[in-house]
Structures are given as C-alpha cells and as structure tokens.
Design a protein around this motif. Structure first.
Motif, mmCIF file in Angstrom:
data_model
loop_
_atom_site.group_PDB
_atom_site.id
_atom_site.type_symbol
_atom_site.label_atom_id
_atom_site.label_comp_id
_atom_site.label_asym_id
_atom_site.label_seq_id
_atom_site.Cartn_x
_atom_site.Cartn_y
_atom_site.Cartn_z
ATOM 1 N N LYS B 24 0.845 -1.209 0.000
ATOM 2 C CA LYS B 24 0.000 0.000 0.000
ATOM 3 C C LYS B 24 0.877 1.255 0.000
ATOM 4 O O LYS B 24 0.568 2.247 -0.673
ATOM 5 C CB LYS B 24 -0.911 0.009 1.233
ATOM 6 N N ILE B 25 1.950 1.230 0.778
ATOM 7 C CA ILE B 25 2.853 2.393 0.887
ATOM 8 C C ILE B 25 3.407 2.785 -0.470
ATOM 9 O O ILE B 25 3.544 3.968 -0.785
ATOM 10 C CB ILE B 25 4.007 2.077 1.880
ATOM 11 N N ASN B 26 3.720 1.790 -1.283
ATOM 12 C CA ASN B 26 4.357 2.062 -2.574
ATOM 13 C C ASN B 26 3.467 2.845 -3.534
ATOM 14 O O ASN B 26 3.951 3.397 -4.517
ATOM 15 C CB ASN B 26 4.803 0.754 -3.231
ATOM 16 N N ASN B 27 2.162 2.897 -3.232
ATOM 17 C CA ASN B 27 1.244 3.664 -4.089
ATOM 18 C C ASN B 27 1.208 5.154 -3.746
ATOM 19 O O ASN B 27 0.478 5.905 -4.380
ATOM 20 C CB ASN B 27 -0.187 3.111 -3.952
ATOM 21 N N HIS B 28 1.937 5.545 -2.720
ATOM 22 C CA HIS B 28 1.833 6.927 -2.248
ATOM 23 C C HIS B 28 3.148 7.696 -2.358
ATOM 24 O O HIS B 28 4.228 7.133 -2.146
ATOM 25 C CB HIS B 28 1.400 6.941 -0.768
ATOM 26 N N LYS B 29 3.014 8.988 -2.678
ATOM 27 C CA LYS B 29 4.153 9.908 -2.581
ATOM 28 C C LYS B 29 3.816 10.869 -1.438
ATOM 29 O O LYS B 29 2.736 11.472 -1.421
ATOM 30 C CB LYS B 29 4.343 10.675 -3.894
ATOM 31 N N ILE B 30 4.746 11.001 -0.498
ATOM 32 C CA ILE B 30 4.497 11.808 0.696
ATOM 33 C C ILE B 30 5.300 13.111 0.614
ATOM 34 O O ILE B 30 6.512 13.082 0.381
ATOM 35 C CB ILE B 30 4.912 11.051 1.992
ATOM 36 N N GLY B 31 4.642 14.223 0.814
ATOM 37 C CA GLY B 31 5.306 15.528 0.840
ATOM 38 C C GLY B 31 5.581 15.951 2.268
ATOM 39 O O GLY B 31 4.698 15.860 3.120
ATOM 40 N N ILE B 32 6.819 16.383 2.526
ATOM 41 C CA ILE B 32 7.179 16.858 3.872
ATOM 42 C C ILE B 32 7.463 18.355 3.771
ATOM 43 O O ILE B 32 8.442 18.764 3.137
ATOM 44 C CB ILE B 32 8.429 16.132 4.423
ATOM 45 N N SER B 49 9.776 2.830 7.803
ATOM 46 C CA SER B 49 8.487 2.118 7.686
ATOM 47 C C SER B 49 8.241 1.601 6.280
ATOM 48 O O SER B 49 7.234 0.932 6.039
ATOM 49 C CB SER B 49 7.332 3.058 8.071
ATOM 50 N N GLY B 50 9.107 1.981 5.336
ATOM 51 C CA GLY B 50 8.963 1.472 3.977
ATOM 52 C C GLY B 50 8.580 2.508 2.940
ATOM 53 O O GLY B 50 8.464 2.176 1.751
ATOM 54 N N VAL B 51 8.362 3.751 3.367
ATOM 55 C CA VAL B 51 8.037 4.793 2.393
ATOM 56 C C VAL B 51 9.273 5.065 1.540
ATOM 57 O O VAL B 51 10.377 5.232 2.057
ATOM 58 C CB VAL B 51 7.585 6.098 3.107
ATOM 59 N N SER B 52 9.083 5.078 0.219
ATOM 60 C CA SER B 52 10.238 5.314 -0.653
ATOM 61 C C SER B 52 10.056 6.536 -1.552
ATOM 62 O O SER B 52 11.020 7.021 -2.133
ATOM 63 C CB SER B 52 10.534 4.077 -1.501
ATOM 64 N N ASN B 53 8.824 7.032 -1.676
ATOM 65 C CA ASN B 53 8.570 8.214 -2.516
ATOM 66 C C ASN B 53 8.311 9.435 -1.651
ATOM 67 O O ASN B 53 7.258 9.536 -1.003
ATOM 68 C CB ASN B 53 7.349 7.968 -3.409
ATOM 69 N N LEU B 54 9.280 10.341 -1.630
ATOM 70 C CA LEU B 54 9.178 11.510 -0.750
ATOM 71 C C LEU B 54 9.538 12.791 -1.493
ATOM 72 O O LEU B 54 10.462 12.793 -2.320
ATOM 73 C CB LEU B 54 10.158 11.376 0.416
ATOM 74 N N VAL B 55 8.817 13.858 -1.169
ATOM 75 C CA VAL B 55 9.221 15.205 -1.604
ATOM 76 C C VAL B 55 9.581 15.969 -0.339
ATOM 77 O O VAL B 55 8.748 16.124 0.562
ATOM 78 C CB VAL B 55 8.066 15.924 -2.346
ATOM 79 N N LEU B 56 10.844 16.394 -0.236
ATOM 80 C CA LEU B 56 11.326 17.096 0.961
ATOM 81 C C LEU B 56 11.487 18.571 0.631
ATOM 82 O O LEU B 56 12.219 18.918 -0.300
ATOM 83 C CB LEU B 56 12.687 16.537 1.402
ATOM 84 N N VAL B 57 10.833 19.441 1.398
ATOM 85 C CA VAL B 57 10.891 20.872 1.084
ATOM 86 C C VAL B 57 11.358 21.680 2.296
ATOM 87 O O VAL B 57 10.778 21.563 3.394
ATOM 88 C CB VAL B 57 9.510 21.409 0.636
ATOM 89 N N ASP B 58 12.385 22.463 2.108
ATOM 90 C CA ASP B 58 12.875 23.394 3.138
ATOM 91 C C ASP B 58 13.848 24.353 2.452
ATOM 92 O O ASP B 58 14.475 23.985 1.458
ATOM 93 C CB ASP B 58 13.601 22.640 4.264
ATOM 94 N N TYR B 59 13.976 25.570 2.973
ATOM 95 C CA TYR B 59 14.906 26.531 2.367
ATOM 96 C C TYR B 59 16.120 26.775 3.269
ATOM 97 O O TYR B 59 17.029 27.525 2.912
ATOM 98 C CB TYR B 59 14.197 27.877 2.121
ATOM 99 N N ASP B 116 2.000 16.056 -7.022
ATOM 100 C CA ASP B 116 1.938 14.594 -7.161
ATOM 101 C C ASP B 116 1.861 13.848 -5.830
ATOM 102 O O ASP B 116 1.950 12.615 -5.807
ATOM 103 C CB ASP B 116 3.173 14.102 -7.943
ATOM 104 N N CYS B 117 1.749 14.574 -4.740
ATOM 105 C CA CYS B 117 1.720 13.918 -3.418
ATOM 106 C C CYS B 117 0.280 13.605 -3.017
ATOM 107 O O CYS B 117 -0.613 14.423 -3.207
ATOM 108 C CB CYS B 117 2.340 14.824 -2.361
ATOM 109 N N SER B 118 0.075 12.428 -2.423
ATOM 110 C CA SER B 118 -1.266 12.083 -1.936
ATOM 111 C C SER B 118 -1.434 12.511 -0.478
ATOM 112 O O SER B 118 -2.552 12.746 -0.023
ATOM 113 C CB SER B 118 -1.508 10.591 -2.076
ATOM 114 N N ILE B 119 -0.316 12.585 0.245
ATOM 115 C CA ILE B 119 -0.357 12.990 1.657
ATOM 116 C C ILE B 119 0.713 14.054 1.873
ATOM 117 O O ILE B 119 1.866 13.883 1.447
ATOM 118 C CB ILE B 119 -0.086 11.783 2.592
ATOM 119 N N ILE B 120 0.344 15.145 2.535
ATOM 120 C CA ILE B 120 1.300 16.207 2.845
ATOM 121 C C ILE B 120 1.419 16.304 4.361
ATOM 122 O O ILE B 120 0.408 16.329 5.074
ATOM 123 C CB ILE B 120 0.837 17.556 2.259
ATOM 124 N N VAL B 121 2.660 16.327 4.839
ATOM 125 C CA VAL B 121 2.896 16.452 6.271
ATOM 126 C C VAL B 121 3.399 17.866 6.550
ATOM 127 O O VAL B 121 4.433 18.272 6.023
ATOM 128 C CB VAL B 121 3.922 15.406 6.763
#
Lengths: 77, 213
Positions: B24-32, B49-59, B116-121
C-alpha cells in the motif's frame, strides 16, 4: 438558528463553551461572530475554521445546524 | 555499505514491518513541508516504515543549534537541510525516490510543489506557515489530498497531553494544541519526537485506510 462550536488549545471565546450548541439571532459570518465574542480581526489572522469538517474562509456565513470548529495553530517544530 | 541485491536488501530491511503495508505504501508519494525538528524525524521514521517516494521541502541550512532535536549530525552543518536529509535517508535505504526542493513554501508555489503527493505532512515551526498550508486545503487543487499537521509540542509537559485529532475529512493535527515555544518552554527533543511520531504513524494509518476521532 443553532450552531455547534468546538475549539482547541488556548482559544478563549468569551461567553462560549467548547463543544456546545449556541443560538445566533441573525446570519453572521464566522469573522463577525468572533468579533461579537471579543476576538478582533487582528487576532483572527492565523485562525483556521472548519464547517462540517471542511476548511472555510472566515467570511463564511453561518447556517442553521452548522458544526463550527476553530483551530489556532501553535508555533514550534 | 552492505553489498546485496536490491531485492534482498528491501526484503531484510522491512521484514519486521506490519505485514501487507509495504504494498500500500508504494502507491503513495508523501510531501514533507519543512525538514527541521518535525520533518527530519518524520522522514526518517517513514523511510524506516517502507516509504520510498518523498518530496522534501525546506529553504534552510543545518546549524549546530538544530542538533538538539533535528535528525542531523555535525558533519551536516552548513548543508541544505533537504540535501543533508536526503543523504541520511539514503543510508537507511539507498533505493529511495526522493525529490529535495530547496525553496521556501508559499501560497504561490505550494500547489505545484506537492502536485503529485497524496499525503502532505506539515512540519513547519512558525504559525504563519502552519496557517498558510491549512488554508491551502480549502482550495479544490488539494481536494483529494490528506494533510497531517502539528500544533503544540514545546517544553517538557506531560507526554500524555499529545494526541492526534481529525479536524477535517482529510486533515489531522498532532500535538497538545496549546504549548507554544517561548523563552520559558524551549524546544526539547522528546516532545518534538513524540509529535513527529504521531504524524508519521498517522501517515501509515491513512495509507491503511484508518482514521482518528
């Protein structure tokens, strides 16, 4: 008209109990409702409101049986 | 670095994880949104936990004063937080799909960055940005996405005051909703980590179709 109001954290809404139903005499926006209860526009700047679990702008006009939730984010991270 | 095939590495790495979750995790891209005290720890927990698709944002860049609570090391000082975190996460799993974005998140770019993220943290430290991202969730462009935010984590108040609350159909907030950072509270690793763990766990719960009251 009756609305349900819930709020968390250090929000203090004068004369309103958290998690209660209250009566409103005339249609008001959320912002106007807050001003009536001593939260002026400056203090509304970062406030988040949801109606029936959807985020709405503070210009939203409250309707009968709306469930209003107010959240003021707290800094730190 | 251990020399084994990708297939064997991933099998061993995640063999203790909750069964069935990785698919299930592999179907998601998570934005931080923010890679400081919350974001760096959330990203670390999600990768474990197995998440492999991440968008990391910080300046921002890593500073020595960050090391009391942020998942960085002395050798990272002066690096962009997104790049330093990318390198650290790759040491856990070298087969990640990470997009590091060294930018300040604003109303003007947030929809494009997380398109493209399904969940944003939400892992910001300031109230302005926390409010900005929550308000962005009234926009139709974020209709299908989930947001997991944080509010209230400073000091050394009881751990038991920290909770996860669902405030919208797809919006969850973790924290005590009350304790702000100031000269008397400060920011301490345990409660920052507690809130980060609540957020990371909520990501996994959303992926699993679970919710909170």
């Amino acid at each position: 008209m009756k609305i349900k109001i819930e709020f968390v954290g250090y929000l203090d809404i004068k004369g309103v109990k958290d998690n209660s139903w209250i009566n409103i005499e005339e249609p008001l926006s959320i912002s106007e409702f807050l001003i009536v209860h001593n939260i002026n526009r400056d203090n509304q700047k970062y406030l988040i409101a949801t109606i029936n679990k959807k985020i709405v702008p503070l210009t939203y006009i409250l309707c009968d049986l709306d469930e209003l939730f107010l959240h003021l984010p707290v800094g730190g991270g | 670095m251990i020399q084994i095939s990708k297939q064997d590495l991933l099998k061993q790495l995640y063999k203790s994880n909750t069964p069935g979750l990785i698919e299930k995790i592999n179907n998601h891209k998570i934005g931080i949104a923010g890679c400081g005290g919350l974001g760096s720890n959330i990203a670390m927990m999600l990768v474990r936990s197995g998440v492999s698709n991440l968008v990391l944002v910080d300046y921002d860049k890593v500073e020595l004063s960050n090391l009391n609570r942020q998942h960085f090391f002395q050798e990272d000082i002066g690096k962009n937080k997104t790049d330093a975190l990318h390198d650290i996460l790759n040491k856990i799993n070298p087969y990640l799909n990470i997009i590091p974005i060294n930018q300040r998140l604003l109303n003007e770019n947030i929809f494009k960055v997380f398109k493209d993220c399904s969940i944003i943290v939400e892992a910001f430290d300031n109230i302005e940005s926390k409010s900005m991202i929550l308000k962005a969730f009234s926009d139709d462009r974020f209709n299908s996405k989930y947001l997991i935010g944080a509010s209230g984590l400073a000091g050394i108040n009881s751990s038991n005051t920290i909770r996860t609350k669902q405030i919208g159909e797809k919006i969850f907030i973790c924290g005590d909703f009350r304790t702000e950072v100031n000269t008397t509270t400060g920011l301490m690793s345990p409660r920052v980590m507690l809130v980060a763990a609540h957020q990371a766990n909520m990501v996994l719960r959303v992926i699993s179709g679970l919710r909170e009251s």
